[in-house]
Design a protein around this motif. Sequence first.
Motif, PDB file in Angstrom:
ATOM      1  N   ARG A 111      28.876  86.143  36.968  1.00 37.58           N
ATOM      2  CA  ARG A 111      28.874  85.538  38.359  1.00 37.58           C
ATOM      3  C   ARG A 111      30.423  84.580  38.378  1.00 37.58           C
ATOM      4  O   ARG A 111      30.441  83.758  37.366  1.00 37.58           O
ATOM      5  N   GLU A 113      31.691  81.783  39.259  1.00 39.12           N
ATOM      6  CA  GLU A 113      31.200  80.387  39.794  1.00 39.12           C
ATOM      7  C   GLU A 113      32.324  79.410  39.199  1.00 39.12           C
ATOM      8  O   GLU A 113      32.945  79.723  38.151  1.00 39.12           O
ATOM      9  N   ARG A 256      13.982  80.242  46.645  1.00 44.21           N
ATOM     10  CA  ARG A 256      15.039  80.737  45.610  1.00 44.21           C
ATOM     11  C   ARG A 256      16.036  81.292  46.430  1.00 44.21           C
ATOM     12  O   ARG A 256      16.243  81.542  47.387  1.00 44.21           O
TER      13      ARG A 256
HETATM   14  P1  ATP Z   1      21.511  77.571  39.968  1.00 43.76           P
HETATM   15  O1  ATP Z   1      20.773  76.789  41.023  1.00 43.76           O
HETATM   16  O2  ATP Z   1      21.648  76.860  38.731  1.00 43.76           O
HETATM   17  O3  ATP Z   1      22.858  78.073  40.412  1.00 43.76           O
HETATM   18  P2  ATP Z   1      20.309  80.153  40.002  1.00 43.76           P
HETATM   19  O4  ATP Z   1      19.210  79.817  41.115  1.00 43.76           O
HETATM   20  O5  ATP Z   1      21.636  80.684  40.511  1.00 43.76           O
HETATM   21  O6  ATP Z   1      20.680  78.761  39.444  1.00 43.76           O
HETATM   22  P3  ATP Z   1      18.943  82.344  38.819  1.00 43.76           P
HETATM   23  O7  ATP Z   1      19.701  83.377  39.661  1.00 43.76           O
HETATM   24  O8  ATP Z   1      17.640  82.146  39.445  1.00 43.76           O
HETATM   25  O9  ATP Z   1      19.789  80.887  38.911  1.00 43.76           O
HETATM   26  O10 ATP Z   1      18.965  82.447  37.597  1.00 43.76           O
HETATM   27  C1  ATP Z   1      18.136  82.103  36.245  1.00 43.76           C
HETATM   28  C2  ATP Z   1      18.683  81.077  35.405  1.00 43.76           C
HETATM   29  O11 ATP Z   1      19.903  81.845  34.634  1.00 43.76           O
HETATM   30  C3  ATP Z   1      18.943  79.739  35.811  1.00 43.76           C
HETATM   31  O12 ATP Z   1      17.826  78.839  35.904  1.00 43.76           O
HETATM   32  C4  ATP Z   1      19.743  79.178  35.065  1.00 43.76           C
HETATM   33  O13 ATP Z   1      19.230  78.780  33.907  1.00 43.76           O
HETATM   34  C5  ATP Z   1      20.753  80.579  34.740  1.00 43.76           C
HETATM   35  N1  ATP Z   1      21.960  80.717  35.281  1.00 43.76           N
HETATM   36  C6  ATP Z   1      22.434  81.011  36.493  1.00 43.76           C
HETATM   37  N2  ATP Z   1      23.744  81.222  36.676  1.00 43.76           N
HETATM   38  C7  ATP Z   1      24.119  80.719  35.547  1.00 43.76           C
HETATM   39  C8  ATP Z   1      25.337  80.405  35.235  1.00 43.76           C
HETATM   40  N3  ATP Z   1      26.449  80.653  35.921  1.00 43.76           N
HETATM   41  N4  ATP Z   1      25.935  80.067  33.799  1.00 43.76           N
HETATM   42  C9  ATP Z   1      24.759  79.820  33.034  1.00 43.76           C
HETATM   43  N5  ATP Z   1      23.328  79.964  33.372  1.00 43.76           N
HETATM   44  C10 ATP Z   1      23.128  80.470  34.512  1.00 43.76           C
END
Ligand code: ATP
Length: 418
Positions: A111, A113, A256
């Motif tokens: 991603r 970010e 979510r």
């Molecule tokens: P956040 O609110 O932290 O952006 P998200 O809702 O985008 O999380 P999900 O798509 O639900 O995250 O992904 C599940 C898990 O993957 C998250 O709880 C987090 O631990 C991990 N995660 C998500 N994005 C990242 C990232 N860019 N780097 C590291 N871990 C990540």
Amino acid sequence: MIRGIKGVKDILPDEIARWQTIEDEARRLSLVYGYQEIRVPVFEVTELFARSIGASTDIVEKEMYTFQDRDGKSLTLRPEATAGVVRAYIEHNLGASPASQKFFYLGPMFRHERPQAGRLRQFHQYGVESFGSKSPLADVEVISLLWRFLTGLGLPDLTLEINSLGDASDRPAYKAALLEFLKKREERLCQNCRRRMGTNPLRVLDCKTPGCKAATEDAPQISDHLSPGSRQHLRDVQASLGDLGIPYTLNPRLVRGLDYYTLTAFEVTCRHLGAQNAVGAGGRYDGLVEALGGPSTPAVGFAVGLERVSLMLPDAAIPSPQKMVFVAAFGQQGVAVGTRVLDELRALGVRADTDYRATTLKAHLRQADRLGAAFVVIIGDDEAAKGNLLVRNMRTKEQEELPHLTAARSLASRLKTV
Ligand code: ATP
Ligand code: MG
């Protein structure tokens, strides 16, 4: 010098024991719960993610690594794995199998970010997907697996929050009520939220901006818009979590980031992680398989971020490495015998090593110390001629002589007792 990409980290040998501990536990527990491993590609056609995750989500709007390949096709590095697993489930007709339809995966996600502690551009997830059951007990099974995984690894201060997002028929009335509320607060919302208000008002509740949080404190709650069926589903999930002794809190604001969720949504956070405090999250997505062209199939799953697990993993959870034997050989005959003994040890599955650069006993012993060897085998031409070798216990400093021929075997059994 060419450097690696920002937000894309090497995992160096020093950290590998942490990662293997986490991955081994994920594999072990998944199998214990009846989930089979599935490996889906790290890239897919872009449309798969746009259609499943939802066009007005953060991921699809601004986080995907999308590129055209040489045939002009638009492809995307997977930002999450549920879409790929669902595609594979449909494409290979996995629903037709009478056996288990429960899968787990481990692997990198991508991603774009802003990189910071616990937020990378290539990160790793462990996740599970359970297809075919509408039962609230399937939701609880998935939550239980996530909870046991995290607590079993000894992660401290975890909080599990759950909510219901209602089903597809509950959502429109709630969205309308929420939109009406948001319109009255529009000036207090960030630019991003103003824009997505019209397309995806639920996402505003998930905004991390303090202004938006404050402005939506008394927003209408989805729990007031649940049908009797959805309400019962949530009650059943709560009752079963209670029965299993899994502590949770109900958070009516939990939504979510992905569009495909229905009914149960959950998230586990850890207080010590700072701003990036979500460790893992998931929920039910009963509409997704059908939306992607498969037969109507209920499903529920989670994904957990392994970088964040690794940040919280206590050292005590990491098993110490197998004890090792170091071979210090000198002289032509000594080296020949030493090489044979080293090979015999390895054939027996004993961790064994030497240092081809060392020419003095001192240099060998220094290296043996660095590697944390339990025993050092010392063999020079004299020992070789006598058919013996010296074994030094590195902890007690005791030495004894052993015959070449049986040295490897007796060392292997001795290692079990130190
Ligand atoms: P956040 O609110 O932290 O952006 P998200 O809702 O985008 O999380 P999900 O798509 O639900 O995250 O992904 C599940 C898990 O993957 C998250 O709880 C987090 O631990 C991990 N995660 C998500 N994005 C990242 C990232 N860019 N780097 C590291 N871990 C990540
Ligand atoms: Mg995110």
